[in-house]
Design a protein around this motif. Structure first.
Motif, PDB file in Angstrom:
ATOM      1  N   GLU A 168       0.846  -1.211   0.000  1.00 20.18           N
ATOM      2  CA  GLU A 168       0.000   0.000   0.000  1.00 20.18           C
ATOM      3  C   GLU A 168       0.874   1.250   0.000  1.00 20.18           C
ATOM      4  O   GLU A 168       0.608   2.210  -0.723  1.00 20.18           O
ATOM      5  CB  GLU A 168      -0.921   0.011   1.220  1.00 20.18           C
ATOM      6  CG  GLU A 168      -2.209  -0.750   0.988  1.00 20.18           C
ATOM      7  CD  GLU A 168      -2.886  -1.166   2.293  1.00 20.18           C
ATOM      8  OE1 GLU A 168      -2.739  -0.462   3.312  1.00 20.18           O
ATOM      9  OE2 GLU A 168      -3.537  -2.235   2.276  1.00 20.18           O
ATOM     10  N   ALA A 169       1.935   1.227   0.804  1.00 21.72           N
ATOM     11  CA  ALA A 169       2.844   2.379   0.848  1.00 21.72           C
ATOM     12  C   ALA A 169       3.511   2.584  -0.518  1.00 21.72           C
ATOM     13  O   ALA A 169       3.691   3.722  -0.980  1.00 21.72           O
ATOM     14  CB  ALA A 169       3.897   2.165   1.938  1.00 21.72           C
ATOM     15  N   MET A 170       3.842   1.476  -1.174  1.00 22.41           N
ATOM     16  CA  MET A 170       4.476   1.534  -2.495  1.00 22.41           C
ATOM     17  C   MET A 170       3.501   2.143  -3.521  1.00 22.41           C
ATOM     18  O   MET A 170       3.853   3.029  -4.303  1.00 22.41           O
ATOM     19  CB  MET A 170       4.845   0.099  -2.906  1.00 22.41           C
ATOM     20  CG  MET A 170       5.858  -0.019  -4.011  1.00 22.41           C
ATOM     21  SD  MET A 170       6.132  -1.768  -4.442  1.00 22.41           S
ATOM     22  CE  MET A 170       7.028  -2.383  -3.044  1.00 22.41           C
ATOM     23  N   ASP A 171       2.265   1.656  -3.460  1.00 21.02           N
ATOM     24  CA  ASP A 171       1.224   2.100  -4.390  1.00 21.02           C
ATOM     25  C   ASP A 171       0.935   3.596  -4.204  1.00 21.02           C
ATOM     26  O   ASP A 171       0.887   4.363  -5.174  1.00 21.02           O
ATOM     27  CB  ASP A 171      -0.036   1.257  -4.124  1.00 21.02           C
ATOM     28  CG  ASP A 171      -1.171   1.610  -5.053  1.00 21.02           C
ATOM     29  OD1 ASP A 171      -1.019   1.376  -6.255  1.00 21.02           O
ATOM     30  OD2 ASP A 171      -2.199   2.132  -4.574  1.00 21.02           O
ATOM     31  N   LEU A 172       0.798   3.991  -2.928  1.00 16.85           N
ATOM     32  CA  LEU A 172       0.495   5.390  -2.626  1.00 16.85           C
ATOM     33  C   LEU A 172       1.607   6.300  -3.169  1.00 16.85           C
ATOM     34  O   LEU A 172       1.344   7.307  -3.818  1.00 16.85           O
ATOM     35  CB  LEU A 172       0.357   5.558  -1.103  1.00 16.85           C
ATOM     36  CG  LEU A 172      -0.038   6.944  -0.630  1.00 16.85           C
ATOM     37  CD1 LEU A 172      -1.473   7.254  -1.070  1.00 16.85           C
ATOM     38  CD2 LEU A 172       0.050   7.042   0.907  1.00 16.85           C
ATOM     39  N   SER A 173       2.853   5.898  -2.931  1.00 15.04           N
ATOM     40  CA  SER A 173       3.986   6.699  -3.367  1.00 15.04           C
ATOM     41  C   SER A 173       3.997   6.841  -4.891  1.00 15.04           C
ATOM     42  O   SER A 173       4.186   7.938  -5.430  1.00 15.04           O
ATOM     43  CB  SER A 173       5.285   6.056  -2.877  1.00 15.04           C
ATOM     44  OG  SER A 173       6.385   6.654  -3.506  1.00 15.04           O
ATOM     45  N   ALA A 174       3.763   5.713  -5.574  1.00  8.51           N
ATOM     46  CA  ALA A 174       3.769   5.743  -7.041  1.00  8.51           C
ATOM     47  C   ALA A 174       2.645   6.644  -7.552  1.00  8.51           C
ATOM     48  O   ALA A 174       2.844   7.468  -8.454  1.00  8.51           O
ATOM     49  CB  ALA A 174       3.628   4.326  -7.591  1.00  8.51           C
ATOM     50  N   ARG A 175       1.463   6.509  -6.939  1.00  9.93           N
ATOM     51  CA  ARG A 175       0.321   7.317  -7.381  1.00  9.93           C
ATOM     52  C   ARG A 175       0.539   8.796  -7.090  1.00  9.93           C
ATOM     53  O   ARG A 175       0.024   9.661  -7.773  1.00  9.93           O
ATOM     54  CB  ARG A 175      -0.969   6.839  -6.722  1.00  9.93           C
ATOM     55  CG  ARG A 175      -1.454   5.569  -7.357  1.00  9.93           C
ATOM     56  CD  ARG A 175      -2.691   5.008  -6.697  1.00  9.93           C
ATOM     57  NE  ARG A 175      -2.874   3.649  -7.143  1.00  9.93           N
ATOM     58  CZ  ARG A 175      -3.365   3.315  -8.322  1.00  9.93           C
ATOM     59  NH1 ARG A 175      -3.740   4.243  -9.178  1.00  9.93           N
ATOM     60  NH2 ARG A 175      -3.485   2.049  -8.673  1.00  9.93           N
TER      61      ARG A 175
END
Ligand code: PMP
Length: 396
Positions: free
Chosen positions: A52-59
């Motif tokens: 989730e942290a990875m996804d949020l950062s990418a988004r």
């Protein structure tokens, strides 16, 4: 066209013993049910909270070029983690973020070895070590450790092989042996490095997987922080093998040069991966414990199974996700045993010989399948070994 010696000689002594691994993979592709206890990868995937942290950062847009040395946040986080665990003052200027520990091992050797210098490493060894040292242009020289010493290195043997050497690569907790180097071992190594003016490259990627004893980073020992390059990684501690995120921690001057090297090689690590790593590290010990727990449990189960028989010997499994088993009582080499085990029981393990001659007559078992199948496979290995040993006695 001619290719460089450096690239064509990278693994000139390699290849042996990996046949079992490739044969098992081939059998799986052909539809056989093989129990794979070969490579060092968790049977769980990266934790959803990290994703989730990875996804949020990418988004949020962290998909462009990231800072080459690493983001300030991750460098600060890694520095704080090492300082908290070792007491050695560490700032972001002591930290380079790399695409995994492997890239860190390579960069560390490039930083300290000139072409023709000798880089020392210990046998048994993690498969890439000699090629990594050669890739940096140095001559890779192995020093044997022995099963009788529980694969703890002896400083006097290293000293006897140290002429022309500029660096020594060690790994604790150790892959493939499961050894965790004790204070006495590390004090001896530190003294030798100071006397011989060697760089110590300390591979600590398994530092969260200690089952017995305590992980001591040699960077904490007197006079060592200025000559030690610590290599770390998110791969094992946080089940993030595919994210390719690790680090080198060392003296500021070395890190400054390594940042320059990174500019001309990797150009850094994706920002969203670094943000995920920062999140994971800041989640603290509890998450690391949770990820290490299955191995801790399986190691305890394995000790029980192995204590109940006397054919297969267990090298003290103090840390990391592997067991090194002594199968010399069967009269077979590690490679012969592993091949026979695969043929007879469809269980794939690594022959000790694939990690160097010091592990001959051993097999390495990765604790990377669920408890039930793991225990069943280990029991089968023990019965198989006992039958072979009986035949061996009958034949002599
Ligand atoms: N060092 C050791 C001892 C290892 O076992 C591994 C991976 N199996 C590595 C370094 C490299 O890990 P990574 O590049 O995934 O961080």
């Amino acid at each position: 066209m001619k290719l460089s010696q450096r690239i064509t000689h990278l693994t000139k002594d390699g290849g042996d013993g990996w046949d079992v691994f490739y044969r098992a993979r081939r059998m799986i592709l052909d539809g056989y049910a093989v129990t794979e206890l070969t490579i060092g990868e968790h049977d769980i995937r990266t934790d959803p909270t990290i994703l989730e942290a990875m996804d949020l950062s990418a988004r949020q847009g962290h998909t462009g070029y990231a800072m080459v040395p690493g983001t300030d946040l991750l460098r600060d986080t890694v520095a704080a983690r090492l300082q908290a665990r070792t007491g050695v003052p560490t700032t972001r200027n002591n930290v380079l973020i790399t695409p995994g520990g492997q890239a860190g091992l390579f960069a560390a050797h490039v930083a300290v070895c000139d072409p023709g210098d000798v880089g020392l490493y210990l046998d048994p060894f993690y498969a890439t070590y000699p090629g990594t040292i050669r890739g940096a242009g140095a001559v890779a020289r192995a020093i044997q450790t022995t099963a009788e010493d529980a694969f703890q290195p002896r400083a006097n043997l290293i000293d006897a092989a140290a002429d022309g050497a500029v660096s020594l690569l060690i790994n604790t907790p150790n892959n493939p042996t499961g050894a965790v180097y004790g204070r006495e071992t590390l004090d001896g190594i530190a003294k030798l490095c100071r006397n011989r003016d060697l760089w110590l490259i300390s591979d600590e990627v398994y530092d969260t997987q200690v089952w017995d004893g305590q992980h001591i980073s040699p960077r904490t020992l007197p006079g060592m922080s200025e000559r030690t390059l610590v290599v770390g990684s998110m791969s094992k501690s946080h089940a993030m093998t595919g994210s390719r995120c690790g680090w080198v921690v060392g003296p500021e001057e070395v890190i400054a040069h390594l940042i320059n090297l990174a500019t001309h090689t990797t150009y850094g690590v994706p920002g969203f991966i670094q943000d995920a790593a920062s999140f994971a590290l800041n989640a603290g010990h509890a998450l690391e414990e949770q990820i290490a727990l299955p191995f801790r449990k399986r190691r305890a189960l394995a000790v029980e199974i192995l204590n109940a028989q006397n054919t297969v010997g267990l090298v003290p499994a103090q840390g990391a996700m592997y067991l090194m088993l002594d199968i010399r009582a069967t009269g077979l080499s590690g490679e012969e045993f592993a091949n026979a085990l695969l043929d007879t029981h469809s269980i794939a393990v690594m022959p000790g010989e694939s990690f160097g001659s010091a592990a001959a007559g051993h097999i390495r078992v990765a604790m990377t399948i669920d408890d039930e199948r793991f225990c069943a496979a280990l029991s089968t290995i023990c019965t198989f070994a006992a039958d072979l040993a009986k035949k061996q006695v009958a034949a002599t």
